[in-house]
Design an enzyme around this catalytic site. Structure first.
Site, mmCIF file in Angstrom:
data_model
loop_
_atom_site.group_PDB
_atom_site.id
_atom_site.type_symbol
_atom_site.label_atom_id
_atom_site.label_comp_id
_atom_site.label_asym_id
_atom_site.label_seq_id
_atom_site.Cartn_x
_atom_site.Cartn_y
_atom_site.Cartn_z
ATOM 1 N N ARG A 1 6.393 9.101 -8.404
ATOM 2 C CA ARG A 1 7.164 7.993 -7.837
ATOM 3 C C ARG A 1 8.555 7.920 -8.443
ATOM 4 O O ARG A 1 8.756 8.204 -9.618
ATOM 5 C CB ARG A 1 6.423 6.681 -8.122
ATOM 6 C CG ARG A 1 7.086 5.474 -7.504
ATOM 7 C CD ARG A 1 6.287 4.234 -7.766
ATOM 8 N NE ARG A 1 6.849 3.490 -8.884
ATOM 9 C CZ ARG A 1 6.412 2.311 -9.275
ATOM 10 N NH1 ARG A 1 5.393 1.739 -8.675
ATOM 11 N NH2 ARG A 1 6.967 1.700 -10.294
ATOM 12 N N CYS B 1 11.852 4.986 -8.344
ATOM 13 C CA CYS B 1 12.191 3.616 -7.952
ATOM 14 C C CYS B 1 13.669 3.394 -8.265
ATOM 15 O O CYS B 1 14.107 3.633 -9.389
ATOM 16 C CB CYS B 1 11.320 2.617 -8.701
ATOM 17 S SG CYS B 1 11.573 0.915 -8.160
#
Length: 128
Positions: free
Chosen positions: A105, A107
């Site tokens: 991930r 962000c």
């Protein structure tokens, strides 16, 4: 060969793009914003927005013949990284409830998102 993926269970694109593209073993979604498909409503708070974005991604993943477990990468765009703990609560529950490992991930905090939402996510899935 690229295959365009569109499902009525996720928001229609608001520009010249597809909900997702399938290319051999990969499925790459466009960024999904928190538009409730049934009502067209966008909630105000970040927890509901996060939930709806993940629900929309799930709809695209399932419509493409993939599973949540096939997601290998998520990118999150948010207008306020100070709310990451709220985003993480919803995100964690989503992957645990779907019996999936957490994908890789990124962000990123951004200044603004389409329709003035607080969060947008895109996903990459892989299966043989």
């Amino acid at each position: 060969m690229n295959v365009i993926i569109n499902t009525e269970n996720a928001p229609k694109p608001i520009g010249p793009y597809s909900q997702a593209i399938k290319n051999e073993h990969f499925l790459i979604t466009s960024g999904q914003i928190p538009i409730d498909v049934k009502s067209g409503h966008i909630p105000d708070n970040i927890s509901e927005q996060t939930y709806i974005v993940l629900k929309n991604i799930k709809s695209i993943i399932i419509a493409s013949g993939y599973k949540i477990q096939d997601i290998i990468k998520i990118t999150i765009f948010t207008t306020n990284l100070n709310k990451i703990h709220i985003i993480n609560e919803i995100y964690e529950k989503f992957f645990i409830d779907n019996k999936s490992l957490f994908p890789a991930r990124s962000c990123v905090e951004v200044q603004k998102l389409p329709k003035n939402v607080k969060i947008e996510m895109e996903a990459i899935a892989f299966k043989k």
